[in-house]
Structure formats: C-alpha cells, structure tokens
Design an enzyme around this catalytic site. Structure first.
Site, PDB file in Angstrom:
ATOM      1  N   GLU A 104       0.824  -1.214   0.000  1.00 25.06           N
ATOM      2  CA  GLU A 104       0.000   0.000   0.000  1.00 25.06           C
ATOM      3  C   GLU A 104       0.854   1.258   0.000  1.00 25.06           C
ATOM      4  O   GLU A 104       0.596   2.193  -0.772  1.00 25.06           O
ATOM      5  CB  GLU A 104      -0.932  -0.012   1.219  1.00 25.06           C
ATOM      6  CG  GLU A 104      -2.001  -1.083   1.140  1.00 25.06           C
ATOM      7  CD  GLU A 104      -2.680  -1.396   2.462  1.00 25.06           C
ATOM      8  OE1 GLU A 104      -3.595  -2.239   2.464  1.00 25.06           O
ATOM      9  OE2 GLU A 104      -2.317  -0.795   3.503  1.00 25.06           O
ATOM     10  N   LEU A 105       1.868   1.292   0.832  1.00 26.87           N
ATOM     11  CA  LEU A 105       2.739   2.472   0.899  1.00 26.87           C
ATOM     12  C   LEU A 105       3.465   2.692  -0.426  1.00 26.87           C
ATOM     13  O   LEU A 105       3.547   3.821  -0.915  1.00 26.87           O
ATOM     14  CB  LEU A 105       3.751   2.333   2.041  1.00 26.87           C
ATOM     15  CG  LEU A 105       3.177   2.309   3.450  1.00 26.87           C
ATOM     16  CD1 LEU A 105       4.284   2.055   4.466  1.00 26.87           C
ATOM     17  CD2 LEU A 105       2.424   3.593   3.765  1.00 26.87           C
TER      18      LEU A 105
END
Length: 142
Positions: A104-105
């Site tokens: 996600e990051l």
C-alpha cells in the site's frame, strides 16, 4: 446471505453505475489487522472530526475475507487508494512487518503520488512521512 468475493467487488468497482464505484474516502488507513483496537480508536476519532475512513475489514468486510485473498484483493485496494484523499499509515511493529502495508505504501507513493501521513503506534519508523500528531491539523487543511 450472499458471500462476496474480491473478484465480485473488483467487477463492481469497474461499473460506474455501481454503489461501490461511487464510494470515496478522506483517509485510506494502512495498518495491520493485528492492531485492530488501535485502528478502531483512530477511526472513531477521525469520524468524530468529520473524516471518512477506508479500512478494508470494515468497509469491504463482505468481500475481503482473509480466506479469499487473490489478485483481485490487490485490485480492490488499489481502487480504494485511488479514491481516498490521503493515506494514513498506522506504524507499528506489526504493520512494519506486513507485506500488504508495504504494498500500500509503495503503490500510494509511486503511483498515486499524494501525501502519506504517519501515526506511530509503537517503536520507531524509518519512513520520512509527515507525522500526524493530531487530526485537528489535518481537518483544517482538508
């Protein structure tokens, strides 16, 4: 009771007329499910401040069951990140070890390229994201 799947949700997200397609969020909360009590507390504070939050196991609980993880799970998360104004990373020992949080990051930073805010729940985090000290400051900038 119809059980949804990540594939079914991914299909709905492609249809501009679907309710799922229209959902947007102020904050996509990147976290470890093992920190669920702290996640619930953060979301409660954010909601009280007038912010909507995307948390996969609450917002898409009918579709994103851990027993049904597939490539469609990743598609759904990408779509939800694209439809969130900001990503808030709840940093903990568990989230720092999560492959999903890392995904996600990376995706939010490289593809979406909007600001990532960080709340450190425990320990130290080497990311250089702005620290979100309080929701008040974010609400004023919103």
């Amino acid at each position: 009771d119809i059980v949804g799947t990540p594939e079914l949700l991914a299909q709905q997200l492609q249809q501009e007329t679907s309710v799922q397609y229209a959902k947007t969020y102020d904050l996509f909360v990147s976290h470890s499910y093992q920190d669920k009590e702290q996640v619930r507390s953060f979301v409660k504070q954010a909601n009280a401040a007038g912010l909507s939050c995307y948390v996969d196991w609450t917002a898409d609980r009918e579709f994103l069951r851990r027993s049904l993880v597939s490539q469609y799970t990743e598609e759904v998360l990408k779509f939800r990140m694209q439809h969130a104004k900001r990503l808030v990373y709840l940093s903990s020992e568990r989230s720092r070890a999560s492959k999903w949080v890392a995904f996600e990051l990376q995706y939010y930073h490289d593809v979406i390229q909007r600001e990532i805010l960080m709340v450190v729940l425990d320990g130290e985090d080497s990311h250089d994201f702005p620290i979100m000290e309080a929701l008040d400051a974010y609400v004023e900038r919103k």
